[in-house]
Design a protein around this motif. Structure first.
Motif, PDB file in Angstrom:
ATOM      1  N   LYS A   1      -8.096  -6.155  10.311  1.00 26.03           N
ATOM      2  CA  LYS A   1      -9.540  -5.952  10.972  1.00 26.03           C
ATOM      3  C   LYS A   1      -9.682  -4.759  11.589  1.00 26.03           C
ATOM      4  CE  LYS A   1     -12.665  -8.455  14.087  1.00 26.03           C
ATOM      5  NZ  LYS A   1     -12.986  -9.450  15.165  1.00 26.03           N
ATOM      6  N   MET A   2      -8.575  -3.930  11.987  1.00 27.37           N
ATOM      7  CA  MET A   2      -8.785  -2.647  12.532  1.00 27.37           C
ATOM      8  C   MET A   2      -8.810  -1.710  11.649  1.00 27.37           C
ATOM      9  SD  MET A   2      -5.662  -2.706  15.628  1.00 27.37           S
ATOM     10  CE  MET A   2      -5.544  -0.973  15.617  1.00 27.37           C
ATOM     11  N   ILE A   3      -8.188  -1.927  10.411  1.00 24.02           N
ATOM     12  CA  ILE A   3      -8.288  -0.668   9.232  1.00 24.02           C
ATOM     13  C   ILE A   3      -9.507  -0.941   8.384  1.00 24.02           C
ATOM     14  CG2 ILE A   3      -5.654  -0.344   9.630  1.00 24.02           C
ATOM     15  CD1 ILE A   3      -5.552  -1.576   6.742  1.00 24.02           C
ATOM     16  N   SER A   4      -9.972  -1.998   8.344  1.00 26.23           N
ATOM     17  CA  SER A   4     -11.067  -2.514   7.344  1.00 26.23           C
ATOM     18  C   SER A   4     -12.043  -1.677   7.524  1.00 26.23           C
ATOM     19  CB  SER A   4     -11.692  -3.867   7.721  1.00 26.23           C
ATOM     20  OG  SER A   4     -12.651  -4.316   6.954  1.00 26.23           O
ATOM     21  N   PRO A   5     -12.805  -0.985   8.601  1.00 28.82           N
ATOM     22  CA  PRO A   5     -13.824  -0.060   8.657  1.00 28.82           C
ATOM     23  C   PRO A   5     -13.422   1.094   7.610  1.00 28.82           C
ATOM     24  CG  PRO A   5     -13.667  -0.930  10.766  1.00 28.82           C
ATOM     25  CD  PRO A   5     -12.298  -1.662   9.960  1.00 28.82           C
ATOM     26  N   PHE A   6     -12.207   1.449   7.567  1.00 27.18           N
ATOM     27  CA  PHE A   6     -11.985   2.877   6.792  1.00 27.18           C
ATOM     28  C   PHE A   6     -11.598   2.401   5.411  1.00 27.18           C
ATOM     29  CE2 PHE A   6     -10.151   2.976  11.158  1.00 27.18           C
ATOM     30  CZ  PHE A   6     -10.833   4.285  11.777  1.00 27.18           C
ATOM     31  N   LEU A   7     -11.854   1.307   4.960  1.00 29.19           N
ATOM     32  CA  LEU A   7     -11.650   1.191   3.450  1.00 29.19           C
ATOM     33  C   LEU A   7     -13.227   1.097   2.981  1.00 29.19           C
ATOM     34  CD1 LEU A   7      -8.800  -1.714   3.717  1.00 29.19           C
ATOM     35  CD2 LEU A   7      -8.684   0.857   3.346  1.00 29.19           C
TER      36      LEU A   7
ATOM     37  N   PHE B   1      -6.929 -12.276   1.896  1.00 24.94           N
ATOM     38  CA  PHE B   1      -6.101 -12.911   3.113  1.00 24.94           C
ATOM     39  C   PHE B   1      -6.231 -14.446   3.241  1.00 24.94           C
ATOM     40  CE2 PHE B   1      -4.718  -8.626   4.410  1.00 24.94           C
ATOM     41  CZ  PHE B   1      -6.011  -7.815   3.942  1.00 24.94           C
ATOM     42  N   ALA B   2      -5.285 -14.991   3.546  1.00 23.22           N
ATOM     43  CA  ALA B   2      -5.125 -16.400   3.747  1.00 23.22           C
ATOM     44  C   ALA B   2      -4.110 -16.974   4.814  1.00 23.22           C
ATOM     45  CB  ALA B   2      -4.900 -16.863   2.451  1.00 23.22           C
ATOM     46  N   SER B   3      -4.458 -17.496   5.790  1.00 21.41           N
ATOM     47  CA  SER B   3      -3.667 -17.916   6.635  1.00 21.41           C
ATOM     48  C   SER B   3      -2.845 -19.202   6.255  1.00 21.41           C
ATOM     49  CB  SER B   3      -4.540 -18.762   7.889  1.00 21.41           C
ATOM     50  OG  SER B   3      -5.159 -19.808   7.140  1.00 21.41           O
ATOM     51  N   PRO B   4      -1.404 -19.705   6.453  1.00 18.16           N
ATOM     52  CA  PRO B   4      -0.729 -20.465   6.148  1.00 18.16           C
ATOM     53  C   PRO B   4      -1.311 -21.797   5.751  1.00 18.16           C
ATOM     54  CG  PRO B   4       0.285 -19.439   8.042  1.00 18.16           C
ATOM     55  CD  PRO B   4      -0.965 -19.118   7.956  1.00 18.16           C
TER      56      PRO B   4
ATOM     57  N   PRO C   1       9.669  -9.915   8.298  1.00 15.02           N
ATOM     58  CA  PRO C   1      10.154  -9.368   9.527  1.00 15.02           C
ATOM     59  C   PRO C   1       9.226  -8.701  10.432  1.00 15.02           C
ATOM     60  CG  PRO C   1      11.583  -8.854   7.676  1.00 15.02           C
ATOM     61  CD  PRO C   1      10.320  -9.547   7.183  1.00 15.02           C
ATOM     62  N   GLY C   2       8.116  -8.073   9.643  1.00 13.40           N
ATOM     63  CA  GLY C   2       7.173  -7.601  10.495  1.00 13.40           C
ATOM     64  C   GLY C   2       7.423  -6.128  10.578  1.00 13.40           C
ATOM     65  N   LEU C   3       6.580  -5.684  11.774  1.00 13.67           N
ATOM     66  CA  LEU C   3       6.360  -3.966  11.794  1.00 13.67           C
ATOM     67  C   LEU C   3       7.714  -3.469  12.907  1.00 13.67           C
ATOM     68  CD1 LEU C   3       2.619  -3.658  12.542  1.00 13.67           C
ATOM     69  CD2 LEU C   3       3.909  -3.101  10.272  1.00 13.67           C
ATOM     70  N   GLY C   4       8.505  -4.389  13.289  1.00  8.55           N
ATOM     71  CA  GLY C   4       9.602  -4.067  14.153  1.00  8.55           C
ATOM     72  C   GLY C   4      10.799  -3.537  13.718  1.00  8.55           C
ATOM     73  N   LYS C   5      11.014  -3.880  12.098  1.00  7.94           N
ATOM     74  CA  LYS C   5      12.131  -3.313  11.558  1.00  7.94           C
ATOM     75  C   LYS C   5      11.824  -1.967  11.056  1.00  7.94           C
ATOM     76  CE  LYS C   5      14.686  -7.309  11.739  1.00  7.94           C
ATOM     77  NZ  LYS C   5      15.825  -7.248  12.231  1.00  7.94           N
TER      78      LYS C   5
ATOM     79  N   PRO D   1       0.148 -13.974   9.161  1.00  7.45           N
ATOM     80  CA  PRO D   1       0.293 -14.204  10.503  1.00  7.45           C
ATOM     81  C   PRO D   1      -0.907 -13.642  11.242  1.00  7.45           C
ATOM     82  CG  PRO D   1       1.796 -12.511  10.199  1.00  7.45           C
ATOM     83  CD  PRO D   1       1.288 -12.969   8.643  1.00  7.45           C
ATOM     84  N   TRP D   2      -0.962 -14.099  12.481  1.00  2.79           N
ATOM     85  CA  TRP D   2      -2.321 -13.663  13.087  1.00  2.79           C
ATOM     86  C   TRP D   2      -2.395 -12.091  13.415  1.00  2.79           C
ATOM     87  CZ3 TRP D   2      -1.734 -11.029  17.861  1.00  2.79           C
ATOM     88  CH2 TRP D   2      -0.518 -11.053  18.280  1.00  2.79           C
ATOM     89  N   TRP D   3      -0.974 -11.407  13.694  1.00  2.00           N
ATOM     90  CA  TRP D   3      -1.012 -10.241  14.033  1.00  2.00           C
ATOM     91  C   TRP D   3      -1.464  -9.160  12.861  1.00  2.00           C
ATOM     92  CZ3 TRP D   3       2.055  -7.167  10.905  1.00  2.00           C
ATOM     93  CH2 TRP D   3       3.041  -7.972  10.169  1.00  2.00           C
ATOM     94  N   TYR D   4      -1.102  -9.707  11.634  1.00  2.00           N
ATOM     95  CA  TYR D   4      -1.691  -9.072  10.482  1.00  2.00           C
ATOM     96  C   TYR D   4      -2.981  -8.941  10.213  1.00  2.00           C
ATOM     97  CZ  TYR D   4      -0.870  -6.878   5.762  1.00  2.00           C
ATOM     98  OH  TYR D   4      -0.867  -5.781   4.776  1.00  2.00           O
ATOM     99  N   LEU D   5      -3.711 -10.013  10.507  1.00  2.00           N
ATOM    100  CA  LEU D   5      -5.110 -10.244  10.590  1.00  2.00           C
ATOM    101  C   LEU D   5      -5.810  -9.430  11.192  1.00  2.00           C
ATOM    102  CD1 LEU D   5      -5.482 -14.089  10.207  1.00  2.00           C
ATOM    103  CD2 LEU D   5      -5.882 -12.269   8.252  1.00  2.00           C
ATOM    104  N   ALA D   6      -5.234  -9.178  12.616  1.00  2.00           N
ATOM    105  CA  ALA D   6      -5.949  -8.386  13.444  1.00  2.00           C
ATOM    106  C   ALA D   6      -5.669  -6.855  12.988  1.00  2.00           C
ATOM    107  CB  ALA D   6      -4.982  -8.488  15.119  1.00  2.00           C
ATOM    108  N   PHE D   7      -4.554  -6.752  12.586  1.00  2.00           N
ATOM    109  CA  PHE D   7      -4.193  -5.323  11.991  1.00  2.00           C
ATOM    110  C   PHE D   7      -5.179  -4.796  11.043  1.00  2.00           C
ATOM    111  CE2 PHE D   7      -1.932  -2.676   8.826  1.00  2.00           C
ATOM    112  CZ  PHE D   7      -2.031  -1.318   9.574  1.00  2.00           C
TER     113      PHE D   7
END
Length: 579
Positions: A420-426, A436-439, A377-381, A412-418
């Protein structure tokens, strides 16, 4: 499940990327401005190239690593600094067990007035003026380092009469520290832990009765041991267990304590605060009673345990796409009561899974988690996001160091982008556990960590529910089929038997056939399975068999006419039979 910060030892072992920057700052000799600019640009380009190369190498290394390298759980093999921290940690826990330190703190008492006194002083409040300072502050004229019993001579001077000077009073005082309260004559300060036995040597003739009564006591009075009279026999140490294991019992307890220490980078006080809060939370949440509750099985397809990875870790699958079912979603997250039930179910599931782990120092005490984001469902729920965030916070705070690997598939692509944003903080330690693996790559990535016979059939493996010819203990073979080629697999037969096999091609879209080729030259080839094309949704696993009394071989042919490589997995075994 809490993520930890990188330990000093791990940090020391990591690639020293900053060294490159230091070396680049060295200047040999002054040069012309034009040359300087050119050199700076050239060196900057070199630095960027080196950094890019290191990043690529590091990412490749993390992606290709078969599993996160877990630290030892044998205390004797720890570095000296960690051994010392571990012993200090155990000592703090033992002290807390002896004093009931793992019990929830009582509710805060109502606020008191500034001049309120402790119970030990209440009995003297009527005859004493209010104290100017709390009992924890000693007056300036009292030596706090005095021994338990000393003799002090004081000279008290009374106001002289009109004509005759007043005689001096010499008082011999024996001071014994007994945790009672003495107040100076002017009522200015309150002193803790002093009881006086006073013997008057010379008393003035004109002293007032009130003053004499307030400063004299019978000679050689034995000090009262009031605290000892009030003492209760010490209670036995508190018994505290986590996941069915006492905190200080045996080597299994050591493994649990090391989890909390590693989660806090071997900072003893922080680790003690964490384990104390965990024990208190477990009591308040009612974890032990939760194990016996019947919370239904509606979510058994959402979160489930299945098989082991190549190193023996249990594998937990989270299929968030199941929440596309609107009825299931509403029944799980429709209101606060349902979300609370979901949280209790999730904790119950994790508790039961953890209690099946082996907490011996050489055992498996961590889990591999596979998160399937297909149709998520993603982050919209909003309801799903709130429930999962709450559960994640509880897992991070109370279940440290239980993840050996975190694999995300069908991302999905949006999760990979997300990410990538938080990766520097880990930390590098945390990122080394994430994959992470694409379909299109999910099955291949999953096979890196989990053998095909252990992977559920819906994720590209051979493991199926129900009675099957093969079990998860029967190992499978992996082979790669090149684009636009025919790939053959041969099973030799040397004696009378019934040969059975099963196989699947990840992504299929190939032609399949099987035949028996006798060893005798004058014998005919027997077609076992005619050539047929198998699409992506036609079949998941092909199962076949052939009985023969003649020597020969079974030949399987997979014709890949596509321009993509294909992954083939198969297994076989021979069974005796009689006519």
């Amino acid at each position: 499940m809490a993520e930890e910060t990188q330990k000093p030892e791990a940090a020391a072992a990591a690639p020293a990327e900053e060294v490159v920057v230091v070396e680049k700052e060295e200047v040999a000799a002054p040069v012309a401005p034009e040359a300087t600019d050119a050199v700076v640009e050239e060196k900057q380009a070199e630095v960027e190239a080196v950094e890019e190369t290191k990043v690529e190498e590091k990412e490749a290394k993390v992606t290709q690593s078969a599993s996160f390298k877990e630290e030892t759980n044998i205390v004797g093999e720890l570095p000296e600094a960690q051994k010392k921290a571990f012993e200090e940690f155990k000592q703090l826990i033992q002290e807390a067990l002896n004093t009931g330190g793992f019990s929830a703190p009582p509710p805060s008492p109502p606020a008191k007035e500034k001049d309120a006194k402790p119970p030990a002083e209440e009995k003297k409040e009527e005859d004493q003026p209010p104290a100017a300072e709390t009992e924890e502050k000693a007056p300036e004229n009292v030596e706090t380092e005095a021994p338990a019993s000393v003799e002090i001579k004081e000279e008290e001077k009374t106001p002289p009469p009109a004509e005759t000077p007043a005689p001096e009073t010499v008082v011999e005082t024996e001071v014994v520290v007994e945790k009672v309260t003495a107040v100076e004559d002017d009522g200015a300060k309150t002193v803790e832990a002093i009881e006086e036995s006073v013997v008057a040597v010379v008393a003035p003739a004109d002293e007032k009765p009130e003053e004499t009564a307030s400063s004299s006591v019978e000679p050689e009075v034995v000090p009262k041991d009031e605290p000892k009279e009030a003492e209760v026999p010490p209670s036995p140490p508190e018994e505290v267990s986590i996941w069915g294991i006492p905190l200080l019992a045996d080597e299994r307890s050591d493994v649990i304590l090391l989890k909390f220490l590693r989660a806090r980078d071997f900072k003893v006080k922080d680790a003690f605060t964490m384990i104390k809060n965990t024990v208190i939370w477990r009591k308040e949440f009612g974890v032990e009673g939760l194990l016996e509750e019947d919370l239904g099985n509606e979510l058994e397809k959402v979160v489930f345990m299945h098989g082991h990875d190549k190193e023996g870790h249990p594998v937990c699958y989270n299929a968030y796409g199941e929440f596309q079912n609107k009825e299931l979603y509403q029944n799980t997250f429709g209101d606060d009561e349902k979300r609370s039930k979901f949280l209790r179910w999730r904790i119950q599931f994790l508790e039961k899974s953890i209690r099946k782990l082996d907490f011996s120092p050489t055992g498996i005490s961590t889990i591999v988690q596979v998160n399937d984001l297909k149709n998520s469902p993603g982050l919209g729920k909003r309801e799903l996001r709130q429930a999962t965030n709450h559960a994640l916070n509880l897992l991070q705070d109370n279940y440290p160091e239980f993840l050996a690997k975190q694999v995300f598939i069908n991302v999905p692509w949006w999760y990979l982008a997300f990410n990538k944003m938080i990766s520097p903080f880990l930390t590098q330690r945390t990122k080394s556990k994430f994959v992470f693996a694409s379909p299109s790559k999910s099955t291949d990535i999953l096979f890196r960590y989990v053998a095909p016979e252990q992977v559920p059939v819906q994720y590209g493996g051979l493991s199926r529910d129900g009675k099957q010819e093969f079990s998860d203990a029967d190992a499978a073979t992996e082979e790669l089929i090149k684009p636009a080629t025919k790939h053959t697999v041969e099973f030799p037969i040397t004696e009378k038997c019934a040969l059975v096999w099963e196989l699947r091609v990840v992504g299929w879209e190939v032609n399949y056939s099987a035949e028996f080729v006798p060893a005798a030259e004058d014998a005919y080839t027997v077609i076992v399975s005619k050539t047929r094309k198998i699409g992506l949704t036609d079949e998941t696993v092909i199962s076949d068999s052939f009985k023969t009394g003649d020597a020969g071989k079974i030949v399987l042919t997979i014709d890949n006419q596509t321009t993509k490589k294909k992954k083939l997995v198969y297994r076989t075994k021979a069974k005796p039979y009689s006519d």
